[in-house]
Write a protein that holds these residues in place. Structure first.
Motif, PDB file in Angstrom:
ATOM      1  N   CYS A 398       0.811  -1.220   0.000  1.00 33.56           N
ATOM      2  CA  CYS A 398       0.000   0.000   0.000  1.00 33.56           C
ATOM      3  C   CYS A 398       0.844   1.270   0.000  1.00 33.56           C
ATOM      4  O   CYS A 398       0.403   2.317  -0.502  1.00 33.56           O
ATOM      5  N   CYS A 405      -3.965   0.978  -2.962  1.00 33.80           N
ATOM      6  CA  CYS A 405      -4.889   0.519  -1.919  1.00 33.80           C
ATOM      7  C   CYS A 405      -6.019   1.514  -1.637  1.00 33.80           C
ATOM      8  O   CYS A 405      -6.619   1.476  -0.567  1.00 33.80           O
ATOM      9  N   GLU A 407      -9.007   1.617  -2.632  1.00 34.28           N
ATOM     10  CA  GLU A 407     -10.304   0.977  -2.406  1.00 34.28           C
ATOM     11  C   GLU A 407     -10.408   0.319  -1.035  1.00 34.28           C
ATOM     12  O   GLU A 407     -11.480  -0.140  -0.647  1.00 34.28           O
ATOM     13  N   LEU A 408      -9.290   0.273  -0.290  1.00 34.59           N
ATOM     14  CA  LEU A 408      -9.309  -0.307   1.055  1.00 34.59           C
ATOM     15  C   LEU A 408      -9.571   0.735   2.130  1.00 34.59           C
ATOM     16  O   LEU A 408      -9.753   0.385   3.304  1.00 34.59           O
ATOM     17  N   CYS A 414     -13.738  -1.859  -1.369  1.00 37.38           N
ATOM     18  CA  CYS A 414     -13.180  -3.094  -0.815  1.00 37.38           C
ATOM     19  C   CYS A 414     -12.823  -2.958   0.665  1.00 37.38           C
ATOM     20  O   CYS A 414     -12.062  -3.762   1.205  1.00 37.38           O
ATOM     21  N   TYR A 415     -13.377  -1.939   1.305  1.00 37.28           N
ATOM     22  CA  TYR A 415     -13.077  -1.719   2.726  1.00 37.28           C
ATOM     23  C   TYR A 415     -13.623  -2.857   3.580  1.00 37.28           C
ATOM     24  O   TYR A 415     -12.993  -3.290   4.542  1.00 37.28           O
ATOM     25  N   VAL A 418     -13.754  -5.923   6.990  1.00 34.89           N
ATOM     26  CA  VAL A 418     -12.558  -5.306   7.586  1.00 34.89           C
ATOM     27  C   VAL A 418     -11.742  -6.399   8.275  1.00 34.89           C
ATOM     28  O   VAL A 418     -11.948  -6.711   9.448  1.00 34.89           O
ATOM     29  N   SER A 422      -8.672 -10.215   4.176  1.00 31.84           N
ATOM     30  CA  SER A 422      -9.387  -9.645   3.040  1.00 31.84           C
ATOM     31  C   SER A 422      -8.603  -8.510   2.402  1.00 31.84           C
ATOM     32  O   SER A 422      -8.479  -8.428   1.173  1.00 31.84           O
ATOM     33  N   HIS A 423      -8.049  -7.640   3.242  1.00 30.83           N
ATOM     34  CA  HIS A 423      -7.287  -6.508   2.731  1.00 30.83           C
ATOM     35  C   HIS A 423      -5.985  -6.962   2.069  1.00 30.83           C
ATOM     36  O   HIS A 423      -5.534  -6.371   1.085  1.00 30.83           O
ATOM     37  N   TYR A 426      -6.632  -8.131  -1.547  1.00 28.62           N
ATOM     38  CA  TYR A 426      -6.787  -7.019  -2.485  1.00 28.62           C
ATOM     39  C   TYR A 426      -5.455  -6.305  -2.717  1.00 28.62           C
ATOM     40  O   TYR A 426      -5.094  -5.997  -3.859  1.00 28.62           O
ATOM     41  N   ALA A 427      -4.721  -6.042  -1.638  1.00 28.04           N
ATOM     42  CA  ALA A 427      -3.466  -5.300  -1.747  1.00 28.04           C
ATOM     43  C   ALA A 427      -2.462  -6.047  -2.616  1.00 28.04           C
ATOM     44  O   ALA A 427      -1.783  -5.452  -3.464  1.00 28.04           O
ATOM     45  N   CYS A 460     -16.665  -4.884  -4.913  1.00 28.15           N
ATOM     46  CA  CYS A 460     -15.197  -4.863  -4.830  1.00 28.15           C
ATOM     47  C   CYS A 460     -14.610  -5.654  -5.988  1.00 28.15           C
ATOM     48  O   CYS A 460     -14.696  -6.893  -6.011  1.00 28.15           O
TER      49      CYS A 460
END
Length: 467
Positions: A398, A405, A407-408, A414-415, A418, A422-423, A426-427, A460
């Motif tokens: 990130c 990142c 969208e996180l 994509c937050y 939490v 999950s993060h 995406y990252a 997401c």
């Protein structure tokens, strides 16, 4: 340079025990960049059980050298890159290195080569380029003053030492490497009757252009495929000979036509990432089998430009090394797994499992010999990662910026959910999609893996790479 045409025939397939694992011409690289490898003691046992007669190390580890002293295995040791300039600047440093790393073990340990550095010209440290040959000279002088004359000094280089490699007759060393450096290296190798050590992998040029180069040509398989060099008229039946001769022609352009060549690394990966075609056990076994047949043939086959010349060869590598960074193939070159099991399911004490055309018939036909076409994502390798492991990797991805990142962030698509898992998914995928073109790999110290299953959920949408 001789221009005799050598017609190779690899229909002569020798047994694995007498070729790959029992030849005076073929050895194995013993790398140790892994946290799950057998102990040095067990590794030496495995080498002996396979009747390996030559091993190449990437250091001069005293424990390994001590264990090897109880065998009849010939050994190549290495001066690390970060010690080259220091040794080049002071003869006493060379004396100290030789006393500590050679004399302390020789002759009970059968040291055959001292390799100064590893792929030095692939490193952008230009001072190291200038210091390489002076360091090699000092090491050899130290050996000579100890009355040790049967240890050759060399340095392994990669194919990127060339500016031009195709056709082979156009082989030319890179213009950014000072001419006096290459001439000094050639003069040293020629004067000491040492070898030009080359790390050469037909897998790489084939995998970059799998539709323009025949896979059989890269795997050294017997067949009707040939290439005629338009300048020399030499006929080539495999990619390895082309690559070797491009070096031979490059040396000839500097006035050195008779320096012997040795292959310090070669092999074929048995596994890789989705976007790396051809990395499978079938191809790996086929390449090694045909390589063993070629390099162990009597009388020596040589290459079209150097027919009849013996080429000492080291297979890469003994083990898969799970801590090597980069794309998936980097961690899958071993002939053995970390448990000591044969990667190719071959009987290492029996016949090389190849048919009349040099094929590994004991293995299922591969499905990834053609490039994958479609989308690929980069996600967690497992769902059981500890948060303490994931947090630094997510932070790294990130912090690279480029909206990796965005969208996180709270309110982003994509937050939610939490969670660090999950993060991280995406990252990793977002980072790889944005920076793959700059050389980034889907690895993250073993935390990530490629997938063709879309991990997107709801609104997401995960970034992907399209190949």
């Amino acid at each position: 340079m001789k221009t005799t045409i050598l017609a190779l025939s690899l229909c002569y397939i020798v047994s694995l025990s007498s070729a790959l694992l029992g030849s005076d011409k073929i050895g194995i690289n013993y790398g140790r960049i892994g946290n799950n490898l057998p102990s040095p003691y067990r590794s030496i046992e495995l080498l002996q059980s396979m009747n390996v007669r030559h091993v190449k190390l990437y250091d001069s580890d005293p424990e390994v050298l001590k264990l090897l002293s109880e065998t009849d295995i010939h050994v190549s040791i290495m001066v690390p890159n970060d010690q080259i300039s220091r040794i080049a600047s002071n003869r006493s440093e060379a004396d100290q290195w030789v006393n500590l790393n050679v004399l302390a073990h020789y002759p009970s340990t059968r040291i055959r080569f001292v390799l100064v550095g590893n792929e030095v010209f692939s490193n952008n440290d230009k001072q190291m380029w200038l210091d390489l040959v002076p360091a090699m000279r000092y090491i050899r002088k130290s050996l000579s003053e100890l009355n040790i004359h049967n240890i050759k000094v060399g340095t392994p280089v990669a194919m990127d030492v060339l500016e031009t490699s195709f056709p082979p007759s156009a082989g030319k060393f890179r213009s950014d490497i000072p001419a006096q450096v290459m001439r000094s290296l050639m003069k040293f190798l020629n004067g000491t009757r040492s070898f030009f050590f080359l790390d050469v992998y037909p897998f790489f040029p084939w995998s970059k252009n799998p539709t323009t180069m025949s896979l059989d040509f890269a795997l050294l398989k017997e067949g009707n495929l040939t290439y005629t060099d338009p300048n020399s008229g030499l006929i080539y039946m495999n990619a390895l000979d082309q690559m070797l001769d491009s070096i031979n022609f490059a040396m000839a352009k500097l006035g050195f036509e008779s320096i012997r060549m040795a292959i310090s690394e070669t092999g074929w990966p048995h596994e890789g990432d989705i976007d790396q075609p051809g990395a499978n056990a079938y191809n790996s076994a086929t390449y090694l089998c045909n390589l063993a047949a070629k390099m162990s043939y009597e009388p020596p086959l040589g290459t079209p430009a150097r027919p009849g010349v013996e080429i000492p060869t080291f297979i890469f590598s003994l083990y898969d090394e799970n801590q090597k960074p980069g794309p998936g193939t980097e961690r899958h070159w071993g002939i053995l797994s970390s448990s000591g099991r044969s990667i190719h399911q071959m009987d290492l004490a029996g016949s090389c499992p190849a048919g009349d055309k040099g094929e590994a018939r004991h293995l299922a036909k591969p499905v990834n010999n053609r490039p994958y076409k479609g989308k690929i994502w980069c996600v967690l390798a497992t769902k059981t990662m500890r948060e303490v492991d994931l947090a630094p990797a997510v932070e790294f991805a990130c912090l690279q910026g480029n909206a990796t990142c965005n969208e996180l962030a709270p309110g982003g698509a994509c937050y939610t959910p939490v969670s660090i898992v999950s993060h991280a998914n995406y990252a990793f995928s977002s980072y790889w999609a944005k920076y793959r073109g700059d050389g980034a790999s889907c690895y993250f110290d073993g935390l990530a893996v490629q997938t063709i299953v879309d991990p997107s959920h709801g609104s997401c949408k995960f970034p992907s790479v399209t190949v």
